[in-house]
Design a protein around this motif. Structure first.
Motif, PDB file in Angstrom:
ATOM      1  N   ARG A 212       0.878  -1.294  -0.025  1.00 57.71           N
ATOM      2  CA  ARG A 212      -0.074   0.092   0.062  1.00 57.71           C
ATOM      3  C   ARG A 212       0.987   1.192  -0.024  1.00 57.71           C
ATOM      4  N   THR A 213       0.666   2.157  -1.043  1.00 59.99           N
ATOM      5  CA  THR A 213       1.619   3.259  -1.169  1.00 59.99           C
ATOM      6  C   THR A 213       0.632   4.687  -1.002  1.00 59.99           C
ATOM      7  N   ALA A 214      -0.709   4.637  -1.000  1.00 61.17           N
ATOM      8  CA  ALA A 214      -1.273   5.839  -0.931  1.00 61.17           C
ATOM      9  C   ALA A 214      -2.600   5.505  -0.285  1.00 61.17           C
ATOM     10  N   ASN A 215      -3.299   6.379  -0.225  1.00 64.37           N
ATOM     11  CA  ASN A 215      -4.872   6.107   0.518  1.00 64.37           C
ATOM     12  C   ASN A 215      -5.606   4.987  -0.130  1.00 64.37           C
ATOM     13  N   ALA A 216      -5.778   4.718  -1.178  1.00 65.24           N
ATOM     14  CA  ALA A 216      -6.371   3.677  -1.924  1.00 65.24           C
ATOM     15  C   ALA A 216      -5.528   2.900  -2.913  1.00 65.24           C
ATOM     16  N   GLY A 217      -4.386   3.250  -2.864  1.00 71.68           N
ATOM     17  CA  GLY A 217      -3.577   2.856  -4.096  1.00 71.68           C
ATOM     18  C   GLY A 217      -2.404   1.611  -3.657  1.00 71.68           C
ATOM     19  N   VAL A 218      -1.915   1.002  -4.455  1.00 72.29           N
ATOM     20  CA  VAL A 218      -0.902   0.110  -4.472  1.00 72.29           C
ATOM     21  C   VAL A 218       0.146  -0.064  -5.482  1.00 72.29           C
TER      22      VAL A 218
END
Length: 210
Positions: free
Chosen positions: A8-14
């Motif tokens: 996981r790299t962001a709010n809803a991102g991977v």
């Protein structure tokens, strides 16, 4: 064991690492309280070592950073995938990517796509697509891993549709920090899913390998 790792790299991102290919999906964003942005040190890593594929589901700031997208195109000379892209791509290393037009949760006026990535594993990445979109994706291969926002696990009916995909593992993103969860999202998700072992909460910068 699948050749797949998800970070996981962001709010809803991977960041997906599959079969030697790195795909960043909704993977860089600014904070939009209560939702988390990409940590500065991680953004630096993703800038120095750009992914092979950059894609986003829609242009909301908690899913998409136009400055990172512009820098990516300048540094790599590659396209950025999004709602205006074609529906199917061969990415190399035997990986296929399908784009499916899907309705944003609660909204019909926002261009939004979801992604199916198929290689040695099959991953569905839903972005902010309405859980009802799952009913229209039955012609795609069953996912090994399904990556969804909290709306897919917040009510019994949504969770039932999510489970009906037959996904082996469901990764939940787009969760607010527990200490800033004014709407009680964590409590509702925990109550709805009742400790279902298919579900995993993907914390920021955490990597799970399959």
């Amino acid at each position: 064991m699948l050749d797949l790792a998800v970070t996981r790299t962001a709010n809803a991102g991977v960041l997906l690492e599959m079969d030697g290919t790195r795909l960043l999906l909704d993977g860089v964003c600014e904070a939009l309280p209560p939702y988390l942005g990409t940590p500065a040190e991680l953004r630096e890593v993703l800038t120095k070592n750009m992914p092979d594929v950059l894609a986003f589901t829609h242009e909301h700031p908690d899913h998409y950073d136009p400055f990172y997208a512009k820098l990516y195109k300048e540094k790599t000379l590659r396209s950025v995938f999004g709602p205006e892209s074609l529906p199917f791509y061969q990415l190399g290393n035997g990986i296929e990517m399908f784009l499916r037009e899907t309705r944003h949760i609660g909204r019909t006026d926002i261009a939004h796509v979801s992604y199916t990535i198929k290689g040695s594993a099959t991953v569905w990445f839903m972005g902010d697509a309405s859980p009802l979109s799952l009913k229209k994706m039955t012609d795609l291969p069953r996912p090994d891993v399904l990556i969804v926002p909290f709306a897919y696990a917040i009510t019994p009916s949504a969770w039932r549709m999510t489970k009906e995909t037959g996904a082996w593992k469901i990764l939940l993103v787009h969760m607010p920090p527990k200490e800033n969860d004014l709407d009680g999202i964590w409590d509702m998700v925990i109550e709805t899913t009742a400790g279902d072992k298919a579900l995993e909460f993907l914390e920021m910068q955490k990597t799970v390998a399959f």
